[in-house]
Write a protein that holds these residues in place. Sequence first.
Motif, short mmCIF file in Angstrom:
data_model
loop_
_atom_site.label_atom_id
_atom_site.label_comp_id
_atom_site.label_asym_id
_atom_site.label_seq_id
_atom_site.Cartn_x
_atom_site.Cartn_y
_atom_site.Cartn_z
N ASP A 77 3.49 -5.63 8.62
CA ASP A 77 4.85 -5.20 8.28
C ASP A 77 4.86 -4.26 7.08
N VAL A 78 4.03 -4.59 6.09
CA VAL A 78 3.96 -3.73 4.89
C VAL A 78 3.44 -2.36 5.29
N LEU A 79 2.44 -2.33 6.17
CA LEU A 79 1.92 -1.04 6.62
C LEU A 79 2.95 -0.28 7.44
N ALA A 80 3.73 -1.02 8.24
CA ALA A 80 4.75 -0.35 9.06
C ALA A 80 5.87 0.22 8.20
N TYR A 81 6.20 -0.49 7.13
CA TYR A 81 7.29 -0.04 6.26
C TYR A 81 6.73 0.44 4.93
N ILE A 82 5.67 1.21 4.98
CA ILE A 82 4.98 1.66 3.77
C ILE A 82 5.88 2.53 2.90
N ASP A 83 6.78 3.29 3.49
CA ASP A 83 7.65 4.15 2.68
C ASP A 83 8.63 3.32 1.87
N VAL A 84 9.19 2.26 2.45
CA VAL A 84 10.11 1.40 1.71
C VAL A 84 9.35 0.66 0.61
N PHE A 85 8.18 0.14 0.96
CA PHE A 85 7.37 -0.57 -0.02
C PHE A 85 6.97 0.35 -1.18
N SER A 86 6.62 1.58 -0.87
CA SER A 86 6.22 2.51 -1.94
C SER A 86 7.40 2.87 -2.83
N MET A 87 8.60 2.98 -2.26
CA MET A 87 9.77 3.26 -3.09
C MET A 87 10.07 2.09 -4.03
N ILE A 88 9.97 0.86 -3.53
CA ILE A 88 10.19 -0.31 -4.39
C ILE A 88 9.14 -0.34 -5.49
N PHE A 89 7.90 -0.05 -5.15
CA PHE A 89 6.83 -0.03 -6.14
C PHE A 89 7.07 1.05 -7.20
N LEU A 90 7.50 2.24 -6.77
CA LEU A 90 7.74 3.33 -7.72
C LEU A 90 8.93 3.03 -8.63
N ILE A 91 9.98 2.42 -8.08
CA ILE A 91 11.13 2.06 -8.92
C ILE A 91 10.71 1.04 -9.97
N GLY A 92 9.91 0.05 -9.59
CA GLY A 92 9.41 -0.92 -10.56
C GLY A 92 8.54 -0.28 -11.61
N LEU A 93 7.71 0.66 -11.20
CA LEU A 93 6.84 1.37 -12.14
C LEU A 93 7.66 2.21 -13.12
N PHE A 94 8.65 2.93 -12.60
CA PHE A 94 9.50 3.76 -13.47
C PHE A 94 10.30 2.90 -14.44
#
Length: 160
Positions: A77-94
């Motif tokens: 699921d994480v691989l399928a929704y990699i764009d959503v996961f990456s946006m959540i990760f980037l928001i946390g990082l920022f």
Amino acid sequence: MWKRNWRQLWQTFWQTWTIDKPAALGDGLWQVLVVELAALLDRLTLRKLIALIPVVIVIGAYLHRIPLPPELMLVGDVLAYIDVFSMIFLIGLFTRVATVMVVVRQAIELAQSLARRVPMALRRFDTRHRRAKDSVRRRRLTGARTDDDEPAVVAGLAWA
């Protein structure tokens, strides 16, 4: 005459089913297996390829009758929704970077305010001017009392 029509009919039938139909089938196969596949590969992106990984895992698991742990499906699921996961990760990082930047900015402002106060503090000490040598002060120092009942220098502080 009947044999001639029959022969012509048979030649037409033979040509249709041995040459024309396989050629049409071959053209169709060429269209599907070569032209359409090439167009599909041209449109294929990394995101679509990653989204196919869970499908391959599930098909492989069902073909081999392997029980799948839920964690493996969550990875899919994480691989399928990699764009959503990456946006959540980037928001946390920022958010973390913004917090660090606020702390650094406050530290810089504190250092600047302390640096602005240093000249005023040095003026208070004023070590450049010496004491005036007047005779009144000398007379006071020579005529000092020697008794022990002097008042306290600091209020509330007792000397032994």
